[in-house]
Design an enzyme around this catalytic site. Sequence first.
Site, PDB file in Angstrom:
ATOM      1  N   SER A 322      11.307   8.824  21.671  1.00 37.68           N
ATOM      2  CA  SER A 322      11.767   9.859  20.514  1.00 37.68           C
ATOM      3  C   SER A 322      12.904   9.362  19.978  1.00 37.68           C
ATOM      4  CB  SER A 322      11.871  10.836  21.365  1.00 37.68           C
ATOM      5  OG  SER A 322      12.158  11.813  20.382  1.00 37.68           O
ATOM      6  N   TRP A 325      12.601   6.939  17.360  1.00 35.59           N
ATOM      7  CA  TRP A 325      11.982   7.485  15.794  1.00 35.59           C
ATOM      8  C   TRP A 325      12.802   7.983  14.911  1.00 35.59           C
ATOM      9  CZ3 TRP A 325      12.085  12.524  14.411  1.00 35.59           C
ATOM     10  CH2 TRP A 325      11.508  12.952  13.050  1.00 35.59           C
ATOM     11  N   HIS A 326      13.984   8.728  15.389  1.00 35.89           N
ATOM     12  CA  HIS A 326      14.862   8.617  14.975  1.00 35.89           C
ATOM     13  C   HIS A 326      16.163   7.913  13.721  1.00 35.89           C
ATOM     14  CE1 HIS A 326      14.881  12.821  17.506  1.00 35.89           C
ATOM     15  NE2 HIS A 326      15.363  12.982  16.044  1.00 35.89           N
ATOM     16  N   GLY A 327      15.620   6.412  14.217  1.00 37.29           N
ATOM     17  CA  GLY A 327      16.569   5.983  13.616  1.00 37.29           C
ATOM     18  C   GLY A 327      16.872   4.795  14.206  1.00 37.29           C
ATOM     19  N   PHE A 477      15.316  10.401   8.602  1.00 38.95           N
ATOM     20  CA  PHE A 477      14.759   9.711   9.275  1.00 38.95           C
ATOM     21  C   PHE A 477      12.902   9.909   9.057  1.00 38.95           C
ATOM     22  CE2 PHE A 477      18.182  12.360  11.812  1.00 38.95           C
ATOM     23  CZ  PHE A 477      18.626  11.376  11.962  1.00 38.95           C
TER      24      PHE A 477
END
Length: 477
Positions: A322, A325-327, A477
Site C-alpha cells: 500500500s 502504491w502511493h509512490g 499517484f
Amino acid sequence: MIFNSLDFAVFLPIVFLLYWFVFNKNHKAQNVLIVVASYFFYGYWDWRFLSLIAFSTLVDFFVGQQLVKTQKKAVRKGLLLLSLLVNLGLLGFFKYYNFFVDNFVSAFSFFGFEIPQYTLHIILPVGISFYTFQTLSYTIDVYREKIEPTKNIVAFAAFVSFFPQLVAGPIERATHLLPQFLKERQFNYVNAVDGLRQILWGLFKKIVVADNCARIVNTIFNDYETHSGSTLLLGAVLFAFQIYGDFSGYSDIAIGTSRLFGFDLKQNFAFPYFSRDIAEFWRRWHISLSTWFRDYLYIPLGGSRGTQAKVIRNVFIIFLVSGFWHGANWTFIVWGGLNALYFLPLMLANINRHHTDIVASTTLFPSIKECLQITVTFGVTVLAWVFFRSENIHQAWSILSTIFSHSFFTIPTIRPKDIIVLITILLLVEWFGRKQKHALAYIPIKHKFLRWGVYYVLILIIITFSGTPQEFIYFQF
C-alpha cells in the site's frame, strides 16, 4: 482539468445538460457521451496518455470475453496473467522504472561496482494507479466468476474512464459500478441536490482547508532545518488536515458529481480522524484502496488465518505494498511499514475490530476515554504522515528528531490563526454529520431559508479563502 478550476465549472454544466436534455432517452447514447466527455476531461491534461487508458480498456475487455469462453484452468490463468502483465507492466514502467534503476545502481555502488545508470525522463500519467486497479478488479472478478463479462464495450469504456473518479478515485469495483452503465438512468432531484451538497463540502475541504494548510506546510517542510520542534509538529499536524481535506474533498466532489448523472459511488472516507485506534482509522481512510488490497491481496495470501508468523507476514505485505502504491520513494514504504507496526498489536491481540461503530453513536459528545483514544490515534497518524510528506528518509528523520528535542517546548514561530478557525469549522461540521455518508447530508435546520443560509455562508468562505487553484495531492499517484 481539476475540479476546483474555471474550466471544470464550464465543462460540468455542458455535459450535464447534454446528458439529461439531449441524450436522456437512450442510456447507450448517454454512455457514449460519458466516454467522450471522460476522454476530453483526461486529455485536457495531456492527450498523449489517452492511448494508455484505451489500450488497458481494450485488453481487459478482450480478456473478459475470452475468459467466459473456456473453463480450461491453464488458458484462464494465462488470460489473467496477460491482464496483470499489461496493467501492472504499464504501471511499473511509468511509475517505478527510475526508482528500481536508481536503487539497482546504488546497491552495486555500495559493493564497489560502478555500472552505467540508464534513467529516463518519464512523465507519470495522472491517475494511472487508480484506473489500473479499477480495470484489474473487472478481470479478476470475471476470472473468479463473480461477475459476467459485459459484451458492451462502450459501457465498459465508460466504467474504466468515468470522469468524476478517473484520476483519484474512489477505486470502484466492476460488480458495483459497471451494472449501472447497463441500465436506464432516471434523473432524481433529491439525489442531485444531495450531490450538490457533497460537492460544496468537498470544495470547502479542498479550497479552504487543504489549500490554505498547504501554503504553511510547504513553508515549514521546505525550510525544515531552521524550524523548532514545535513548529515542525505544527507543520505535520497541518499536513494531516491538508491531505485529508485534499483527498477526501476530491472524493466528495467525485461522488457528488456522479450523483448528478444518476450514478452511485461508494463512500471513500468515513471521518477517519474520529477513529479510536489505527485499525478503525484504516477502515475509514481511503476505503476503496484498503478494501481492494484486502480482497485481492490480503485474503488470497491467507489473511488472518494460519500461523502467527503468516499473519504478521500478510499484515506487513499489505501495508508495504500500500505504501509503495502511493509512490516510488522509500518514504512511502517506511510510512506503510510504520502503519503495519501500529496495526500488528491490535491484530495479534484480536481487538482490531473492537471499534466498528461510529464514535459516540448514542451521545452528542465522546467520553473522556474516547477523547484520549482519538487523540492518541491522531497523534501516531501524524508522526507517520511526516514520512509521507518528506522528500527523503533523511528529511523525515531530521524532522522527527527535532520534534522530539527540547525545542518541542518552545512557542511555534508560525501561528496560523485563520487556519485553526477553519479546521475547527471542518471538525465541528463533520462531528455533527459523522453518522451520515457526508457531513452536509444532515443539517438539523428544518427551515429552508436557514439551510440555504448555511450553504451561502460556505460559498462565501470558499470565495474569501480561495487563491491560486492547487492540484490534488493524489494526482501524483
